[in-house]
Design a protein around this motif. Structure first.
Motif, PDB file in Angstrom:
ATOM      1  N   GLN A   6       0.885  -1.169   0.000  1.00  0.00           N
ATOM      2  CA  GLN A   6       0.000   0.000   0.000  1.00  0.00           C
ATOM      3  C   GLN A   6       0.921   1.217   0.000  1.00  0.00           C
ATOM      4  O   GLN A   6       1.483   1.555   1.036  1.00  0.00           O
ATOM      5  CB  GLN A   6      -0.919  -0.028   1.217  1.00  0.00           C
ATOM      6  CG  GLN A   6      -1.907  -1.183   1.172  1.00  0.00           C
ATOM      7  CD  GLN A   6      -2.870  -1.182   2.343  1.00  0.00           C
ATOM      8  OE1 GLN A   6      -2.906  -2.143   3.136  1.00  0.00           O
ATOM      9  NE2 GLN A   6      -3.650  -0.138   2.470  1.00  0.00           N
ATOM     10  N   LEU A  44     -10.597  -5.645  12.576  1.00  0.00           N
ATOM     11  CA  LEU A  44     -10.804  -5.346  11.159  1.00  0.00           C
ATOM     12  C   LEU A  44     -12.188  -5.811  10.726  1.00  0.00           C
ATOM     13  O   LEU A  44     -12.674  -6.852  11.181  1.00  0.00           O
ATOM     14  CB  LEU A  44      -9.747  -6.053  10.311  1.00  0.00           C
ATOM     15  CG  LEU A  44      -8.360  -5.418  10.222  1.00  0.00           C
ATOM     16  CD1 LEU A  44      -7.622  -5.474  11.551  1.00  0.00           C
ATOM     17  CD2 LEU A  44      -7.549  -6.088   9.123  1.00  0.00           C
ATOM     18  N   LEU A  88      -8.632   3.358   9.036  1.00  0.00           N
ATOM     19  CA  LEU A  88      -7.435   2.693   8.522  1.00  0.00           C
ATOM     20  C   LEU A  88      -7.878   1.552   7.609  1.00  0.00           C
ATOM     21  O   LEU A  88      -8.702   0.727   8.019  1.00  0.00           O
ATOM     22  CB  LEU A  88      -6.612   2.173   9.699  1.00  0.00           C
ATOM     23  CG  LEU A  88      -5.276   1.487   9.436  1.00  0.00           C
ATOM     24  CD1 LEU A  88      -4.331   2.394   8.657  1.00  0.00           C
ATOM     25  CD2 LEU A  88      -4.637   1.102  10.771  1.00  0.00           C
ATOM     26  N   PHE A  90      -6.958  -1.708   5.058  1.00  0.00           N
ATOM     27  CA  PHE A  90      -5.972  -2.729   4.761  1.00  0.00           C
ATOM     28  C   PHE A  90      -6.377  -3.526   3.533  1.00  0.00           C
ATOM     29  O   PHE A  90      -7.520  -3.984   3.425  1.00  0.00           O
ATOM     30  CB  PHE A  90      -5.825  -3.719   5.933  1.00  0.00           C
ATOM     31  CG  PHE A  90      -5.162  -3.132   7.144  1.00  0.00           C
ATOM     32  CD1 PHE A  90      -5.916  -2.659   8.198  1.00  0.00           C
ATOM     33  CD2 PHE A  90      -3.786  -3.065   7.223  1.00  0.00           C
ATOM     34  CE1 PHE A  90      -5.312  -2.125   9.326  1.00  0.00           C
ATOM     35  CE2 PHE A  90      -3.159  -2.536   8.342  1.00  0.00           C
ATOM     36  CZ  PHE A  90      -3.925  -2.056   9.394  1.00  0.00           C
ATOM     37  N   PHE A 101      -1.363  -9.205   4.757  1.00  0.00           N
ATOM     38  CA  PHE A 101      -1.927  -7.862   4.782  1.00  0.00           C
ATOM     39  C   PHE A 101      -0.871  -6.821   4.440  1.00  0.00           C
ATOM     40  O   PHE A 101       0.318  -6.987   4.749  1.00  0.00           O
ATOM     41  CB  PHE A 101      -2.470  -7.551   6.178  1.00  0.00           C
ATOM     42  CG  PHE A 101      -3.694  -8.335   6.548  1.00  0.00           C
ATOM     43  CD1 PHE A 101      -3.586  -9.618   7.050  1.00  0.00           C
ATOM     44  CD2 PHE A 101      -4.959  -7.790   6.390  1.00  0.00           C
ATOM     45  CE1 PHE A 101      -4.715 -10.356   7.379  1.00  0.00           C
ATOM     46  CE2 PHE A 101      -6.095  -8.511   6.727  1.00  0.00           C
ATOM     47  CZ  PHE A 101      -5.962  -9.803   7.212  1.00  0.00           C
ATOM     48  N   GLY A 102      -1.329  -5.727   3.830  1.00  0.00           N
ATOM     49  CA  GLY A 102      -0.472  -4.564   3.685  1.00  0.00           C
ATOM     50  C   GLY A 102      -0.346  -3.833   5.019  1.00  0.00           C
ATOM     51  O   GLY A 102      -0.972  -4.226   6.010  1.00  0.00           O
ATOM     52  N   ASP A 103       0.447  -2.776   5.033  1.00  0.00           N
ATOM     53  CA  ASP A 103       0.671  -2.039   6.276  1.00  0.00           C
ATOM     54  C   ASP A 103      -0.401  -0.993   6.552  1.00  0.00           C
ATOM     55  O   ASP A 103      -0.343  -0.289   7.553  1.00  0.00           O
ATOM     56  CB  ASP A 103       2.049  -1.382   6.262  1.00  0.00           C
ATOM     57  CG  ASP A 103       3.147  -2.387   6.556  1.00  0.00           C
ATOM     58  OD1 ASP A 103       4.302  -2.129   6.184  1.00  0.00           O
ATOM     59  OD2 ASP A 103       2.840  -3.440   7.165  1.00  0.00           O
ATOM     60  N   GLY A 104      -1.359  -0.881   5.639  1.00  0.00           N
ATOM     61  CA  GLY A 104      -2.488  -0.009   5.891  1.00  0.00           C
ATOM     62  C   GLY A 104      -2.312   1.402   5.361  1.00  0.00           C
ATOM     63  O   GLY A 104      -1.197   1.912   5.223  1.00  0.00           O
TER      64      GLY A 104
ATOM     65  N   TYR B  35      -3.638 -13.283  15.168  1.00  0.00           N
ATOM     66  CA  TYR B  35      -2.751 -12.328  14.521  1.00  0.00           C
ATOM     67  C   TYR B  35      -2.171 -11.381  15.572  1.00  0.00           C
ATOM     68  O   TYR B  35      -2.806 -11.076  16.576  1.00  0.00           O
ATOM     69  CB  TYR B  35      -3.498 -11.477  13.491  1.00  0.00           C
ATOM     70  CG  TYR B  35      -3.823 -12.178  12.202  1.00  0.00           C
ATOM     71  CD1 TYR B  35      -5.001 -12.913  12.063  1.00  0.00           C
ATOM     72  CD2 TYR B  35      -2.966 -12.081  11.111  1.00  0.00           C
ATOM     73  CE1 TYR B  35      -5.307 -13.535  10.864  1.00  0.00           C
ATOM     74  CE2 TYR B  35      -3.265 -12.703   9.910  1.00  0.00           C
ATOM     75  CZ  TYR B  35      -4.444 -13.435   9.794  1.00  0.00           C
ATOM     76  OH  TYR B  35      -4.743 -14.053   8.611  1.00  0.00           O
ATOM     77  N   GLN B  37      -0.750  -7.451  15.708  1.00  0.00           N
ATOM     78  CA  GLN B  37      -0.688  -6.203  14.960  1.00  0.00           C
ATOM     79  C   GLN B  37       0.093  -5.175  15.769  1.00  0.00           C
ATOM     80  O   GLN B  37      -0.367  -4.711  16.813  1.00  0.00           O
ATOM     81  CB  GLN B  37      -2.092  -5.669  14.646  1.00  0.00           C
ATOM     82  CG  GLN B  37      -2.061  -4.430  13.764  1.00  0.00           C
ATOM     83  CD  GLN B  37      -3.448  -3.900  13.475  1.00  0.00           C
ATOM     84  OE1 GLN B  37      -4.416  -4.201  14.168  1.00  0.00           O
ATOM     85  NE2 GLN B  37      -3.558  -3.098  12.432  1.00  0.00           N
ATOM     86  N   GLY B  40       1.021   0.704  13.451  1.00  0.00           N
ATOM     87  CA  GLY B  40       1.554   1.180  12.187  1.00  0.00           C
ATOM     88  C   GLY B  40       1.811   0.091  11.163  1.00  0.00           C
ATOM     89  O   GLY B  40       2.305   0.370  10.072  1.00  0.00           O
ATOM     90  N   GLN B  41       1.455  -1.132  11.507  1.00  0.00           N
ATOM     91  CA  GLN B  41       1.662  -2.249  10.601  1.00  0.00           C
ATOM     92  C   GLN B  41       0.377  -3.053  10.425  1.00  0.00           C
ATOM     93  O   GLN B  41      -0.579  -2.916  11.191  1.00  0.00           O
ATOM     94  CB  GLN B  41       2.770  -3.162  11.129  1.00  0.00           C
ATOM     95  CG  GLN B  41       4.124  -2.481  11.241  1.00  0.00           C
ATOM     96  CD  GLN B  41       5.195  -3.424  11.749  1.00  0.00           C
ATOM     97  OE1 GLN B  41       5.054  -4.642  11.703  1.00  0.00           O
ATOM     98  NE2 GLN B  41       6.294  -2.869  12.230  1.00  0.00           N
ATOM     99  N   GLY B  42       0.386  -3.897   9.411  1.00  0.00           N
ATOM    100  CA  GLY B  42      -0.738  -4.790   9.205  1.00  0.00           C
ATOM    101  C   GLY B  42      -0.645  -6.006  10.102  1.00  0.00           C
ATOM    102  O   GLY B  42       0.413  -6.286  10.668  1.00  0.00           O
ATOM    103  N   PRO B  43      -1.745  -6.719  10.264  1.00  0.00           N
ATOM    104  CA  PRO B  43      -1.720  -7.941  11.090  1.00  0.00           C
ATOM    105  C   PRO B  43      -0.772  -8.987  10.515  1.00  0.00           C
ATOM    106  O   PRO B  43      -0.689  -9.152   9.298  1.00  0.00           O
ATOM    107  CB  PRO B  43      -3.173  -8.428  11.025  1.00  0.00           C
ATOM    108  CG  PRO B  43      -3.978  -7.252  10.595  1.00  0.00           C
ATOM    109  CD  PRO B  43      -3.083  -6.445   9.723  1.00  0.00           C
ATOM    110  N   MET B  89      -1.400  -5.297  19.534  1.00  0.00           N
ATOM    111  CA  MET B  89      -2.788  -5.742  19.540  1.00  0.00           C
ATOM    112  C   MET B  89      -2.807  -7.186  19.068  1.00  0.00           C
ATOM    113  O   MET B  89      -2.210  -7.517  18.047  1.00  0.00           O
ATOM    114  CB  MET B  89      -3.632  -4.874  18.598  1.00  0.00           C
ATOM    115  CG  MET B  89      -5.069  -5.328  18.469  1.00  0.00           C
ATOM    116  SD  MET B  89      -6.079  -4.814  19.851  1.00  0.00           S
ATOM    117  CE  MET B  89      -6.619  -3.207  19.243  1.00  0.00           C
TER     118      MET B  89
END
Lengths: 111, 115
Positions: A6, A44, A88, A90, A101-104, B35, B37, B40-43, B89
């Protein structure tokens, strides 16, 4: 191996304007692509997915996404942004049952 | 609407202490995921269960993390001892099956702070 990028950490748009959140992917097999949204301190939530068929998929809350195989992209779009869309987002690719997953991207919609 | 339940929502602990998180997936969902998390990052996947069996725990730090789903329903993720870098998280998710075309349903998450 599969991956998602992303490229934008942050997207800012004015309420009522169209929005695009970008996503590119890499996967060896058929791409199963997903968009999820996350509100602060929450889990999410699924928005939409591309499995096969029509390249334009429609999802929850008026969002849609366009699958482009040649550009390996799956950009999220909405014709008219709402302040409540601020969150946010994803992008994810799933292959052999495993999701990456991307980093958002943080979307901010200003009144 | 059916939801994935997680507890606790928030946990503050000191390093070297033990921590446990619980997850109850949507009824009938055979596949359960944990997961992590980081802000600032995705899971990132820690462990995936199909019914009571682990199908992927390649990213689980097994020296300190353990996970179980004894009856193929709810699950527990444990950290012992907790380290400062474990602050994150922890998200539980479930899906009807492990098929790649199925979306994941996430719980609200458990936010861990290690002091």
């Amino acid at each position: 191996a599969q991956s998602v990028a992303q490229p934008e950490d942050q997207v800012n748009v004015a309420e009522g304007n169209p929005l695009t959140v970008k996503c590119t992917y890499s996967v060896s097999g058929n791409p199963y692509l997903f968009w999820y949204v996350q509100y602060p301190n929450r889990g999410l939530q699924f928005l939409l997915k591309y499995i096969t068929g029509d390249n334009l998929v429609k999802g929850s809350y008026g969002f849609e996404a366009e699958f482009n195989k040649s550009q390996t992209s799956f950009h999220l779009k909405k014709p008219s942004a709402l302040v409540s869309d601020s969150a946010l987002y994803f992008c994810a690719v799933r292959d052999t049952g495993k999701s990456t997953f991307g980093d958002g991207t943080t979307l901010t919609v200003k009144p | 609407e059916a939801e994935v339940a997680q507890s606790p929502r928030y946990k503050i602990t000191e390093k070297s202490q033990a921590v446990a998180f619980w997850c109850d997936p949507i009824s009938g969902h055979a596949t359960l995921y944990w997961y992590r998390q980081i802000l600032g990052q995705g899971p990132e996947l820690l462990v995936q269960f199909q019914d009571e069996s682990v199908v992927d725990d390649s990213q689980l730090p097994k020296d300190r993390f353990s996970a179980e789903r004894l009856k193929g329903v709810d699950s527990t993720l444990k950290i012992q001892p907790a380290e400062l870098g474990d602050s994150a998280m922890y998200l539980c998710a479930s899906s009807l099956s492990g098929r790649s075309d199925g979306e994941l349903f996430f719980g609200e998450g458990s936010r861990l702070t290690v002091l």
